[in-house]
Design a protein around this motif. Sequence first.
Motif, PDB file in Angstrom:
ATOM      1  N   HIS A  73      88.026  79.176   4.667  1.00  0.00           N
ATOM      2  CA  HIS A  73      88.067  78.650   6.026  1.00  0.00           C
ATOM      3  C   HIS A  73      89.469  78.651   6.644  1.00  0.00           C
ATOM      4  CE1 HIS A  73      83.913  77.515   5.862  1.00  0.00           C
ATOM      5  NE2 HIS A  73      84.114  76.853   4.746  1.00  0.00           N
ATOM      6  N   HIS A  74      90.454  79.159   5.922  1.00  0.00           N
ATOM      7  CA  HIS A  74      91.839  79.120   6.404  1.00  0.00           C
ATOM      8  C   HIS A  74      92.009  79.816   7.747  1.00  0.00           C
ATOM      9  CE1 HIS A  74      96.035  80.568   6.684  1.00  0.00           C
ATOM     10  NE2 HIS A  74      96.293  79.321   6.311  1.00  0.00           N
ATOM     11  N   ALA A  75      91.455  81.004   7.901  1.00  0.00           N
ATOM     12  CA  ALA A  75      91.617  81.752   9.147  1.00  0.00           C
ATOM     13  C   ALA A  75      90.994  80.995  10.317  1.00  0.00           C
ATOM     14  CB  ALA A  75      90.986  83.131   9.015  1.00  0.00           C
ATOM     15  N   GLU A  76      89.811  80.440  10.110  1.00  0.00           N
ATOM     16  CA  GLU A  76      89.155  79.697  11.180  1.00  0.00           C
ATOM     17  C   GLU A  76      89.944  78.433  11.539  1.00  0.00           C
ATOM     18  OE1 GLU A  76      85.054  77.293  12.230  1.00  0.00           O
ATOM     19  OE2 GLU A  76      85.266  78.217  10.262  1.00  0.00           O
ATOM     20  N   ILE A  77      90.436  77.735  10.525  1.00  0.00           N
ATOM     21  CA  ILE A  77      91.222  76.524  10.773  1.00  0.00           C
ATOM     22  C   ILE A  77      92.480  76.862  11.560  1.00  0.00           C
ATOM     23  CG2 ILE A  77      92.587  74.710   9.664  1.00  0.00           C
ATOM     24  CD1 ILE A  77      90.494  74.795   7.362  1.00  0.00           C
ATOM     25  N   SER A  78      93.176  77.909  11.166  1.00  0.00           N
ATOM     26  CA  SER A  78      94.394  78.322  11.879  1.00  0.00           C
ATOM     27  C   SER A  78      94.087  78.692  13.326  1.00  0.00           C
ATOM     28  CB  SER A  78      95.034  79.515  11.173  1.00  0.00           C
ATOM     29  OG  SER A  78      95.466  79.158   9.898  1.00  0.00           O
ATOM     30  N   ARG A  79      93.010  79.435  13.529  1.00  0.00           N
ATOM     31  CA  ARG A  79      92.625  79.845  14.882  1.00  0.00           C
ATOM     32  C   ARG A  79      92.300  78.632  15.750  1.00  0.00           C
ATOM     33  NH1 ARG A  79      88.059  80.426  17.389  1.00  0.00           N
ATOM     34  NH2 ARG A  79      86.780  80.189  15.521  1.00  0.00           N
ATOM     35  N   ARG A  80      91.578  77.689  15.183  1.00  0.00           N
ATOM     36  CA  ARG A  80      91.201  76.495  15.945  1.00  0.00           C
ATOM     37  C   ARG A  80      92.421  75.613  16.249  1.00  0.00           C
ATOM     38  NH1 ARG A  80      85.953  75.416  16.778  1.00  0.00           N
ATOM     39  NH2 ARG A  80      84.467  76.799  15.789  1.00  0.00           N
TER      40      ARG A  80
ATOM     41  N   LEU B  12      87.849  70.801  16.605  1.00  0.00           N
ATOM     42  CA  LEU B  12      87.977  70.651  15.151  1.00  0.00           C
ATOM     43  C   LEU B  12      86.713  70.138  14.456  1.00  0.00           C
ATOM     44  CD1 LEU B  12      91.627  69.356  14.830  1.00  0.00           C
ATOM     45  CD2 LEU B  12      90.760  71.680  14.613  1.00  0.00           C
ATOM     46  N   LYS B  13      85.666  69.806  15.220  1.00  0.00           N
ATOM     47  CA  LYS B  13      84.440  69.291  14.607  1.00  0.00           C
ATOM     48  C   LYS B  13      83.814  70.286  13.610  1.00  0.00           C
ATOM     49  CE  LYS B  13      80.188  66.908  15.519  1.00  0.00           C
ATOM     50  NZ  LYS B  13      80.361  65.504  15.276  1.00  0.00           N
ATOM     51  N   PRO B  14      83.705  71.580  13.939  1.00  0.00           N
ATOM     52  CA  PRO B  14      83.130  72.507  12.945  1.00  0.00           C
ATOM     53  C   PRO B  14      83.936  72.553  11.638  1.00  0.00           C
ATOM     54  CG  PRO B  14      83.174  73.535  15.103  1.00  0.00           C
ATOM     55  CD  PRO B  14      83.946  72.259  15.216  1.00  0.00           C
ATOM     56  N   VAL B  15      85.256  72.490  11.737  1.00  0.00           N
ATOM     57  CA  VAL B  15      86.099  72.474  10.534  1.00  0.00           C
ATOM     58  C   VAL B  15      85.816  71.214   9.735  1.00  0.00           C
ATOM     59  CG1 VAL B  15      88.477  72.307   9.721  1.00  0.00           C
ATOM     60  CG2 VAL B  15      87.899  73.888  11.559  1.00  0.00           C
ATOM     61  N   SER B  16      85.760  70.093  10.429  1.00  0.00           N
ATOM     62  CA  SER B  16      85.475  68.817   9.771  1.00  0.00           C
ATOM     63  C   SER B  16      84.115  68.855   9.080  1.00  0.00           C
ATOM     64  CB  SER B  16      85.520  67.695  10.805  1.00  0.00           C
ATOM     65  OG  SER B  16      85.133  66.484  10.235  1.00  0.00           O
TER      66      SER B  16
END
Length: 105
Positions: free
Chosen positions: A22-29, A63-67
């Motif tokens: 999930h690193h790429a998605e977290i960074s993008r968000r 950030l809800k999807p990451v959470s």
Amino acid sequence: MQELRRITLLWDELWLGTLVQHHAEISRRLQQLELEVVRVEDNVSLSSADKDRLIAEKHRIILKPVSNNLHLSSLATLCLYVYKMFVFLFLIMCVVFVRICTKLS
């Protein structure tokens, strides 16, 4: 004790894999959130309270999807950990039972 170390290692590997995945998605968000914060802060027609409210809402939405992903991973980790601990304790009980039965015989 060896089994406990192995369980902990598996738990750590699962979390590392989840974070890498999930690193790429977290960074993008996070970049998206930073841009939104700048955009809101630069808006002169909003009051300070409105800016704070909008930034908090954007933070929640972005950030809800990451959470949620991390929460699901934590649940999976917990279930895996509890299951492995149950198996480990069951094996210990079996060994103790066999030793007691051997002594009684």
